[in-house]
Design a protein around this motif. Structure first.
Motif, mmCIF file in Angstrom:
data_model
loop_
_atom_site.group_PDB
_atom_site.id
_atom_site.type_symbol
_atom_site.label_atom_id
_atom_site.label_comp_id
_atom_site.label_asym_id
_atom_site.label_seq_id
_atom_site.Cartn_x
_atom_site.Cartn_y
_atom_site.Cartn_z
ATOM 1 N N ALA A 282 0.836 -1.203 0.000
ATOM 2 C CA ALA A 282 0.000 0.000 0.000
ATOM 3 C C ALA A 282 0.872 1.255 0.000
ATOM 4 O O ALA A 282 0.573 2.239 -0.701
ATOM 5 N N LYS A 283 1.968 1.229 0.769
ATOM 6 C CA LYS A 283 2.898 2.364 0.760
ATOM 7 C C LYS A 283 3.532 2.523 -0.620
ATOM 8 O O LYS A 283 3.675 3.641 -1.124
ATOM 9 N N TRP A 284 3.909 1.400 -1.210
ATOM 10 C CA TRP A 284 4.470 1.434 -2.572
ATOM 11 C C TRP A 284 3.438 1.956 -3.568
ATOM 12 O O TRP A 284 3.760 2.774 -4.441
ATOM 13 N N LEU A 285 2.180 1.507 -3.435
ATOM 14 C CA LEU A 285 1.121 1.937 -4.341
ATOM 15 C C LEU A 285 0.876 3.432 -4.230
ATOM 16 O O LEU A 285 0.641 4.112 -5.244
ATOM 17 N N GLU A 286 0.941 3.968 -3.025
ATOM 18 C CA GLU A 286 0.740 5.404 -2.846
ATOM 19 C C GLU A 286 1.831 6.192 -3.578
ATOM 20 O O GLU A 286 1.567 7.238 -4.179
ATOM 21 N N GLN A 287 3.055 5.695 -3.538
ATOM 22 C CA GLN A 287 4.133 6.336 -4.285
ATOM 23 C C GLN A 287 3.903 6.205 -5.789
ATOM 24 O O GLN A 287 4.136 7.152 -6.546
ATOM 25 N N GLU A 288 3.433 5.028 -6.203
ATOM 26 C CA GLU A 288 3.201 4.785 -7.622
ATOM 27 C C GLU A 288 2.136 5.714 -8.191
ATOM 28 O O GLU A 288 2.322 6.291 -9.268
ATOM 29 N N ILE A 289 1.024 5.913 -7.489
ATOM 30 C CA ILE A 289 -0.041 6.757 -8.032
ATOM 31 C C ILE A 289 0.365 8.240 -8.041
ATOM 32 O O ILE A 289 -0.270 9.047 -8.721
#
Length: 401
Positions: A282-289
């Motif tokens: 989820a932390k990675w996804l937040e950076q990705e978006i």
């Protein structure tokens, strides 16, 4: 009959016990296996098969039955394989094992490449002397290095095969004649992980119909987290976890949704931590978006085995909704592709839940199996889902906002 075979094997093995050593008398089964392995010739067990995250590189994998030094000869002409590539060195050491992965980099966009795998058996590995045995080479194969700047992209998705290897060619034959950029396996291709032979027989061999020339992308399902071989599973693929890449007009985001059981479930005996793993993603996804690649893409497609909604109240499914759905809504994703439920379904956007369509592929049994066809241009994404008879059972159109 089985008892006689075992006795015969034991007798023949005992006759050679002096050559095999005293261990033969103590453990005849193990010694017999060692003798059989020693007599077996050097061979390629599976492959080659292609994997990629695109970006002008491609990984070529194959499996040998014994440790080997391996490489790939390749070039832009079938008659001149004038370049050579090896597996990734670790701490200055080239690979010398059975599972071979060689990544070709700096490839030309849109170019056709020809390649040939090669492995040289390592017969004896002493501190100051390495003895080679037979050298094997594969046939000359070819692939097209996909141009990531292309105007359109197309692929198919398979999911929830559950150790029914005949389903892979059956479903892919329903798409025969179409040009695709890759095949996507959205988890639960197996019931659980038993051993290497299962991976070869139930996936790699069925994929041989395309995987020498067309790459596949793979993410785990919850069933790939189970079994005694689950911790070895990822070694047989270039990538099976979360990742993101751009191809044509689409930014692809892949999430590894882990297990649907609680981490404390007795079957895991306290040796898993999928809750933390999902939170890390989820932390990675937040950076990705928040990245330029994500924001600037005409379309954003997320692929995850357990859907972010509509998959029941099991712990993992609920946790996926809690940690991923708010971010997918925030990122204004255009489409989510999933499996897991064994019930094919097209879920339209819901202003009170998922703000994006969710397409869920079918299950493993005849009549419930599906292949999902996806094509995207800079103006639209078209999704068409077929059941195992070739009948269309779902469709969706996403237009650019």
């Amino acid at each position: 009959m089985k008892t006689n075979v075992l006795k015969d094997n034991r007798r023949s093995f005992l006759k050679g016990s002096l050559a095999l050593g005293g261990i033969a008398l103590l453990n005849p089964q193990k010694a017999l296996a060692a003798a059989t392995e020693k007599e077996e010739g050097f061979k390629i067990l599976a492959g080659p098969y292609l994997q990629t995250n695109f970006g002008n590189s491609i990984s070529i994998l194959w499996i040998t039955n014994k440790n080997a030094a391996s490489w790939v000869n390749y070039g832009t002409s079938a008659g001149a394989l004038d370049q050579k590539a090896f597996g990734k060195s670790e701490l200055g050491l080239k690979p010398a094992g059975r599972i071979n992965c060689v990544t070709l980099t700096n490839l030309k966009p849109g170019a056709t490449y020809y390649y040939q795998i090669a492995s040289k058996e390592i017969k004896d590995f002493q501190p100051y002397k390495l003895t080679y045995g037979e050298e094997l080479t594969g046939n000359t194969e070819q692939f097209v290095n996909t141009d990531i700047a292309k105007e359109s992209v197309s692929f198919v998705m398979l999911n929830d095969i559950h150790d029914r290897p005949q389903s892979i060619p059956h479903l892919l034959n329903l798409d025969k004649g179409n040009q695709r950029d890759f095949v996507f396996f959205n988890g639960d291709i197996f019931d659980y992980q038993t051993d290497e032979q299962q991976i070869i027989d139930h996936m790699l061999q069925p994929c041989d119909m395309f995987a020498r020339n067309l790459p596949f992308v793979y993410v785990r399902g919850n069933h790939e987290t189970r079994g005694k071989f689950a911790r070895d599973f990822s070694s047989y693929f270039h990538h099976v976890g979360h990742t993101a890449f751009t191809l044509g007009p689409v930014r692809f985001v892949i999430l590894d949704t882990g297990e649907d059981k609680e981490d404390t479930h007795p079957v895991y005996a306290g040796i898993v931590d999928f809750d933390t793993y999902r939170l890390e993603q989820a932390k990675w996804l937040e950076q990705e978006i928040g990245s330029k690649a994500f924001k600037n893409a005409p379309f954003r497609i997320v692929m995850m085995h357990i859907p972010p909604r509509y998959s029941g109240d099991a712990h993992g499914a609920v946790h996926c909704t809690q940690v991923f759905e708010p971010l997918l809504n925030k990122g204004k994703v255009d489409l989510v592709l999933s499996g897991h439920t064994h019930r094919y379904k097209v879920h339209a956007p819901d202003k009170n839940g998922n703000h994006y369509p969710i397409i869920i592929g079918g299950g493993p049994r005849e009549g419930t199996r599906t292949i999902t066809q996806v094509s995207a241009s800079r103006k639209e994404v078209r999704v068409r889902m077929l059941d195992d008879s070739g009948k269309e059972v779902g469709s969706y159109l996403v237009t650019r906002k």
